[in-house]
Each structure stands twice: as C-alpha cells, then as structure tokens.
Design an enzyme around this catalytic site. Structure first.
Site, PDB file in Angstrom:
ATOM      1  N   LYS A   1       0.838  -1.192   0.000  1.00 42.57           N
ATOM      2  CA  LYS A   1       0.000   0.000   0.000  1.00 42.57           C
ATOM      3  C   LYS A   1       0.882   1.255   0.000  1.00 42.57           C
ATOM      4  O   LYS A   1       2.047   1.117   0.361  1.00 42.57           O
ATOM      5  CB  LYS A   1      -0.950  -0.012   1.195  1.00 42.57           C
ATOM      6  CG  LYS A   1      -0.240   0.179   2.554  1.00 42.57           C
ATOM      7  CD  LYS A   1      -1.222   0.417   3.633  1.00 42.57           C
ATOM      8  CE  LYS A   1      -1.321   1.847   4.011  1.00 42.57           C
ATOM      9  NZ  LYS A   1      -0.255   2.321   4.924  1.00 42.57           N
TER      10      LYS A   1
ATOM     11  N   ASP B   1      -3.670   6.763   4.948  1.00 48.17           N
ATOM     12  CA  ASP B   1      -2.721   5.839   5.550  1.00 48.17           C
ATOM     13  C   ASP B   1      -3.421   4.662   6.237  1.00 48.17           C
ATOM     14  O   ASP B   1      -2.926   3.537   6.195  1.00 48.17           O
ATOM     15  CB  ASP B   1      -1.861   6.609   6.570  1.00 48.17           C
ATOM     16  CG  ASP B   1      -0.755   5.753   7.174  1.00 48.17           C
ATOM     17  OD1 ASP B   1      -0.075   5.061   6.392  1.00 48.17           O
ATOM     18  OD2 ASP B   1      -0.568   5.778   8.399  1.00 48.17           O
TER      19      ASP B   1
ATOM     20  N   HIS C   1      -6.770  -0.267   6.011  1.00 46.92           N
ATOM     21  CA  HIS C   1      -6.898  -1.165   7.172  1.00 46.92           C
ATOM     22  C   HIS C   1      -8.290  -1.114   7.826  1.00 46.92           C
ATOM     23  O   HIS C   1      -8.918  -2.146   8.039  1.00 46.92           O
ATOM     24  CB  HIS C   1      -5.846  -0.820   8.233  1.00 46.92           C
ATOM     25  CG  HIS C   1      -4.437  -0.788   7.705  1.00 46.92           C
ATOM     26  ND1 HIS C   1      -3.982  -1.660   6.739  1.00 46.92           N
ATOM     27  CD2 HIS C   1      -3.381  -0.006   8.019  1.00 46.92           C
ATOM     28  CE1 HIS C   1      -2.710  -1.392   6.484  1.00 46.92           C
ATOM     29  NE2 HIS C   1      -2.321  -0.405   7.241  1.00 46.92           N
TER      30      HIS C   1
HETATM   31  C1  BG6 Z   1       0.801   1.072   8.217  1.00 42.95           C
HETATM   32  C2  BG6 Z   1       0.730   2.565   8.327  1.00 42.95           C
HETATM   33  O1  BG6 Z   1       0.155   0.628   7.065  1.00 42.95           O
HETATM   34  O2  BG6 Z   1       0.171   0.496   9.357  1.00 42.95           O
HETATM   35  C3  BG6 Z   1       1.384   3.051   9.605  1.00 42.95           C
HETATM   36  O3  BG6 Z   1       1.401   3.145   7.210  1.00 42.95           O
HETATM   37  C4  BG6 Z   1       0.773   2.349  10.794  1.00 42.95           C
HETATM   38  O4  BG6 Z   1       1.235   4.445   9.743  1.00 42.95           O
HETATM   39  C5  BG6 Z   1       0.779   0.846  10.594  1.00 42.95           C
HETATM   40  O5  BG6 Z   1       1.518   2.692  11.945  1.00 42.95           O
HETATM   41  C6  BG6 Z   1       0.005   0.136  11.701  1.00 42.95           C
HETATM   42  O6  BG6 Z   1       0.195  -1.225  11.579  1.00 42.95           O
HETATM   43  P1  BG6 Z   1       0.154  -2.165  12.843  1.00 42.95           P
HETATM   44  O7  BG6 Z   1       0.301  -3.535  12.292  1.00 42.95           O
HETATM   45  O8  BG6 Z   1       1.288  -1.741  13.732  1.00 42.95           O
HETATM   46  O9  BG6 Z   1      -1.174  -1.919  13.487  1.00 42.95           O
END
Ligand code: BG6
Length: 476
Positions: A153, A240, A245
C-alpha cells in the site's frame, strides 16, 4: 490448493529499505526455519545501490534478522549464503532490467528452478508504475512457471490515481497475478473475525440491525510518524489507515457469509459491503492533528514540530467517521471508524454494542436501568475477545452489574505469526484470499475520495489524549 509452496525466486524491490529489513526478510527466515520455504527457493534483493555485492547485502540481512529476535548467528549466516542474492538497479533503465532478467535466469538455472517468480514491490508508491512497466518491457511478466506481482500500500491516493495505476498494471499482469497487500489481512485476529462470525451460529444469529445498536472500529496508535514525515505529509490518516486497514475491518465485520473461504467469494462479499455504504456526509467526519503533549510520562512534540513536517501542515493525524451500511442486515446501525497517531494507548478493537433488553426489569447499582451487552474483538494487543453481561450482585437487593467473560489468544495458543509470514506464504501458495482485489480498492477509493476533496477543518488534540473532543460528539 497445495499447502506447501513450490520453489521460486522471490525478487524484492526496495530490498535495502525499512519494510524489507523489518518485516519481509525476517518473515522469510522464520518460514525457512518452520520448514515452509522449499530448499531451492531463493531471494533476490533489488536496490538502488549498484555497488553493493551479494556478500554486503547478506551482511545487512544478517543484522536485520538478528534485530528481529533470532540469535543463532551461524544459522542465519548459512541461510543467507544459501538463499540471498543482490542486484542493483540505479535508474530503472531498460538495460538494467535486462541485466536483472539475466541474473534471474542464471540463478534459476543454478537452482534448477522452473521459472516460478515473485516480484515484491516494497518501494515508495511513485515507483509502482515505472517498475511494472519495466518488468513488462523486459518480458518479466510471464515465465515458464508462474509469475506473481506483490504490491504494498498505498494503491493510489484517490479514485482516479488508483484507477490509472490499475489500468497500467493490468496492461502487463492479470488480476490473478496481482497481490495487493493490506497487512491487516495477514493478522490472525483479523482473519478470525470471519471464523468467529461464521463458525459460531450463536453470534451470527444476532449479527444484524435487530440486535446490534452500533459497531465501532478503533485503531489507536501511541506511536507518532517516526521518521516518515515525507510519506505521511502527503498521506495523512485517511489515506494511511482508513481507506485500507479500517475499511478492511469494516467489510469483514459487516459482510454476508461467503459461499466458501475462497478469494473470489470473499472478495465478492466485501465489495458488496463497500457498495452499500452511503456517501459519507461532511458532518460525519472529524479530522484532527496532534499537538504537543505527554505520553507514558514523557513529553512529546506536536505533529507540526516533527522533523520534516511543515510548520503550517494541514495533514490530519486523526480521523473519526460515521458510516451507514445501507443494506438489509445493517440499515439504521451506525458504524464508527476511528484512528489516530499519538493517542493515549495503542489498541485496535472492534466493539459491537448490542441493543438493550426491551423491558428493563433490573437496575444496576449505579441506578441505570438498561444495559447493553458489549462484545469487544481485540485485534492487538491482548488479542482475544471480551463480552460483557449482566449478573446479579450478591445481596438482598436485586441489582445487576456488568462483568466480562474473556478469551485470550496468547493463553490459548501462545505467540502468533507475523502478518508478513502469513501473507508471503500465501503469495507462494497462490492464494489471494488475504489480498485486496482491484474492485475492492476502487470501491473503497470511490467512497473516500469525496471526503478527501471536501473536508477541510482540522481539530487539535494533545498527544497522549484520545483525540479531539469533537469526535465524541459524532456518536451523539
Ligand atoms: C501502516 C501505516 O500501514 O500500518 C502506519 O502506514 C501504521 O502508519 C501501521 O503505523 C500500523 O500497523 P500495525 O500492524 O502496527 O497496526
């Protein structure tokens, strides 16, 4: 679907970068230790530095794998010598890609590999299009075995750019060759949302507007932007985190039961959810940006004081949204999505609040009449579930009190694999279930592009708080 991957060559673009060293290479080492990486499989790191040798790159890989927690230096060294190679591509010229092709063919011959290839683009998004074009130009989009393209991404930065990128990629690769990563889908707890919903008739029977009052999806981070100002300034929290997500979490929480746990059935149902979401109203969006504050007893800088951030930056580091999924199952049930950097704690949860009983027979000791059952699916940390229910408080008075029943992944299963382990294994197995389809990506951008274009006001919140107070008002 075979459950052991076939041997292949995995070419990582961006092999000297942070993602490759923090996530991809340690996951491959772990796969190998677990016996899931065939002996012949090799990893070809591709980076801008033309002068780096195989040996120098192996040294970097050794360090990164050690940092990830593995301690047997001899075992890591042997692994690197057997598996790791390097190729520099400084400018991305045709000639360089021809050399890359020659190196791949040569390594394949040595290992008697039959042409199964993965190209993993762990590079900044501006490089996606040109790299795909060059791969196609060098004839590296097809081989005697299978060829797969893995893209990190963000896939585009709005609907138009995602569509253009997709059109470009599909000139060279077909959809079944493309693996768009959203690493949340590789998390065990995220996959478990479906097992929980569809493996337990008890919950599925109440998973609808009749019984559920609201759904909250929260991904709170205490971390700031680390050293990623350059990326984050152009991205912000909506691009982001929300478009990918949180939206994936929403689709998994809201989707209908798929015909089977297969990529095409899952993707079909997820797209249906995205298409049934009503346009997001301006008043249902709260954007925020952190200012100076305190976290874990330490003072932290505000976003505008971070290195590389403009002193008048308007980039949101917090988003709260209210969404309506207008279908038979969810009509009238609000979905709240919240995410932010430098919040009080790190926690990712889906919180399902059930409707209160139609008649309140019992009061709680705090005098409230109606209580909801609440189900919290904790995605990280303390992975597991908690469900609240009412119990009679012992004593002569008939009063109820909320108590929690809980399940902990760690207690039941011990530590879980990293998302990248799961995702890389699935790419090698050719299973696209945990990857995002073009339709999903585009439907998601279609939803958020008007929000990106329209909403401007930004509310401050001190680092270490739960975000701007205006976000609370969204929930009424
Ligand atoms: C990433 C983002 O995709 O996911 C980041 O670019 C973020 O900003 C991260 O901190 C969070 O991932 P996880 O797995 O730590 O929840």
């Amino acid at each position: 679907m075979p459950n052991k991957p076939e041997p292949c060559i995995l070419c990582i673009f961006g092999a000297t970068g942070d993602l490759a060293h923090r996530k991809i290479l340690p996951a491959l080492f772990e796969m190998s230790n677990a016996g899931e990486l065939p002996e012949q499989t090799i990893i070809l790191g591709i980076g801008r530095n033309k002068n780096k040798s195989d040996i120098a790159f192996r040294h970097d890989v050794l360090e990164s794998i050690q940092k990830s927690g593995a301690s047997d230096v001899d075992a890591i060294t042997t692994w690197c010598e057997a598996r790791i190679f390097y190729q520099g591509i400084a400018k991305g010229t045709q000639d360089e890609f021809k050399k890359l092709r020659a190196k791949i063919v040569n390594l394949e011959k040595k290992r008697t590999l039959k042409g199964n290839r993965i190209f993993h683009l762990a590079i900044p998004p501006v490089g996606f299009g040109p790299t795909v074009k060059s791969l196609g130009g060098a004839g590296l989009n097809a081989s005697d075995g299978w060829t797969r393209l893995v893209i990190e991404k963000p896939f585009g930065r709005d609907y138009k750019s995602a569509l253009e990128l997709n059109n470009l990629i599909t000139q060279f690769f077909t959809e079944d060759q493309i693996y768009r990563i959203d690493h949340y889908l590789g998390k065990e707890t995220v996959q478990n949302i479906l097992a929980f919903r569809f493996g337990n008739a008890l919950f599925e029977s109440v998973w609808n507007r009749e019984k559920i009052e609201k759904v909250e999806i929260v991904v709170a981070e205490s971390l700031g932007i680390e050293s990623r100002a350059d990326y984050y300034e152009k991205s912000g929290a909506l691009r982001d985190m929300v478009q990918n997500h949180l939206t994936q979490l929403l689709t998994l929480a809201a989707m209908e039961i798929p015909l089977a746990f297969k990529a095409e059935d899952l993707r079909f149902e997820k797209v249906k959810v995205l298409r049934s979401i009503s346009p997001i109203r301006a008043e249902d969006v709260i954007l925020g940006q952190y200012t100076e504050g305190e976290l874990g007893g330490n003072g932290v800088r505000g976003y505008r004081q971070e290195d590389g951030v403009r002193s008048d930056s308007k980039t949101p580091t917090f988003v709260a949204l209210k969404m309506r999924v207008e279908n038979w199952r969810w009509h009238g049930v609000p979905f709240y999505l919240t995410t932010g950097k430098r919040l009080k704690e790190q926690k990712s949860e889906i919180i399902i609040t059930f409707r209160v009983p139609p008649v309140a027979l019992f009061k709680s000791s705090d005098g409230r009449e109606a209580h909801s059952n609440v189900l919290i699916i904790a995605l990280q940390p303390n992975e597991g579930f908690r469900i609240s229910f009412q119990v009679k408080k012992p004593g002569s008075e008939i009063a109820v009190q909320s108590e929690w029943m809980h399940f902990s992944y760690n207690e039941a299963f011990g530590p879980m694999p990293d998302a990248y382990y799961t995702l890389l294994r699935d790419v090698m197995l050719g299973d696209q279930s945990l990857f995002v389809s073009a339709d999903e990506t585009l439907a998601s951008w279609k939803l958020y592009t008007p929000v990106l274009n329209a909403h401007r006001s930004l509310h401050n919140y001190p680092a270490g708080s739960w975000g701007p107070k205006e976000a609370e008002a969204l929930k009424g």
